[in-house]
Design a protein around this motif. Sequence first.
Motif, PDB file in Angstrom:
ATOM      1  N   UNK A 316      38.132  32.959  37.347  1.00  0.00           N
ATOM      2  CA  UNK A 316      39.644  33.333  37.330  1.00  0.00           C
ATOM      3  C   UNK A 316      40.052  34.840  36.927  1.00  0.00           C
ATOM      4  N   UNK A 317      39.150  35.543  36.050  1.00  0.00           N
ATOM      5  CA  UNK A 317      39.361  36.567  35.429  1.00  0.00           C
ATOM      6  C   UNK A 317      38.780  37.524  36.310  1.00  0.00           C
ATOM      7  N   UNK A 318      38.175  37.440  37.578  1.00  0.00           N
ATOM      8  CA  UNK A 318      37.633  38.419  38.237  1.00  0.00           C
ATOM      9  C   UNK A 318      38.821  39.279  39.040  1.00  0.00           C
ATOM     10  N   UNK A 319      38.857  40.711  39.187  1.00  0.00           N
ATOM     11  CA  UNK A 319      39.769  41.182  39.683  1.00  0.00           C
ATOM     12  C   UNK A 319      40.243  40.915  41.058  1.00  0.00           C
ATOM     13  N   UNK A 320      39.136  40.661  41.701  1.00  0.00           N
ATOM     14  CA  UNK A 320      39.375  39.986  43.149  1.00  0.00           C
ATOM     15  C   UNK A 320      40.347  38.846  43.205  1.00  0.00           C
ATOM     16  N   UNK A 321      39.978  37.937  42.132  1.00  0.00           N
ATOM     17  CA  UNK A 321      40.796  36.580  42.186  1.00  0.00           C
ATOM     18  C   UNK A 321      42.260  37.174  41.764  1.00  0.00           C
ATOM     19  N   UNK A 322      42.320  37.878  40.704  1.00  0.00           N
ATOM     20  CA  UNK A 322      43.628  38.334  40.264  1.00  0.00           C
ATOM     21  C   UNK A 322      44.255  38.888  41.385  1.00  0.00           C
ATOM     22  N   UNK A 323      43.830  39.774  42.276  1.00  0.00           N
ATOM     23  CA  UNK A 323      44.602  40.198  43.500  1.00  0.00           C
ATOM     24  C   UNK A 323      44.931  39.356  44.541  1.00  0.00           C
TER      25      UNK A 323
END
Length: 333
Positions: A316-323
């Motif tokens: 959930x902290x992955x930049x792709x997930x945040x985007x």
Amino acid sequence: MTQQPFSRPGAIDLSALKRPAQPTPAPGGGAPRAPGGGAPAGGAPAGPSSYAVQVTEENFQGVIEASMGAAVLLAFYSRTRMPESGDLAADLVTLSAEFEGRFLLGLVDIDAAPQIAQAMQIPSIPLVVAVVDGRPMPLFQDVLPIEELRTALTQVAQQLTTQGITGRHQPRAAAGAPGADGAGAPGAEGEDAEPPVDPRYAPAQDALGDGDFDRAVEEYHKLVTANPADSEAVAGLAMARLLQRTAGVDLDHARAAADAAPDDLDAQTLVADLDLLGGQVDEAFTRLIELVRRTSGDERNTAREHLVALFGAVGNDDPRVLKARGRLASALY
């Protein structure tokens, strides 16, 4: 940032983490980082960590042999040629303590140990290489913020787990501490000692290593039920379910079925799963976000829930997930 691919259990493939090499500055180029933000100029990266060791010609073979039981990361740096590479090494020392033996960090100062750099044909610095079962695989070749490093290493650890590589290193003398440059190198805890496995995760990790995804799901589910805040168990459960859903599926057949039926929920979610496992994370997210956008009612909710489950598998902290979360919100509202 280059991200970790996901793949089915088998021969580990971390090559997609490799990044374009950065030019190596001339000696003296760049200022060393201030105290508290990395290593002192001219010295070994700051610590301490019980899971990091300064690599020398004398202990190099022992460090490589340590990879037969659990992963080893080799960080090649030079404070003289590129101070920032030493900063990266210092951040890796910090993270090695956080991961508590999931990998052993070997610090290779190419000025102090040029023969090692030559033997491994190091093209430039910084360079971080994963070694598993004695096999080196490049991870990345540039300086990253510690938050991105933490995300990348979490993904590496998750992939290792899905492939049954679950060993942990014994704590040893910290990098830069007495004995850390030779006597305290791998072997100090016993050359033949089996790396310990966190007993909480051992049943699930053993099941993944055996390819028994049903049992892995069951074991991870027990851990999550006992402690919903256990992020490693939550991520492990999401990945185990992903592997369970895609076991034995033919990618070409699944993709053809999805192309023929763009609004078929089952066909689209299956290909998204397969894309994620193949390292096409953004493509998997986009497929489901567009599916959410095109559907309504129960189908839309099912597609959304499936996408959220994939977020958990990636982290959930992955930049792709945040985007992707932002894009999902736009598709919903």
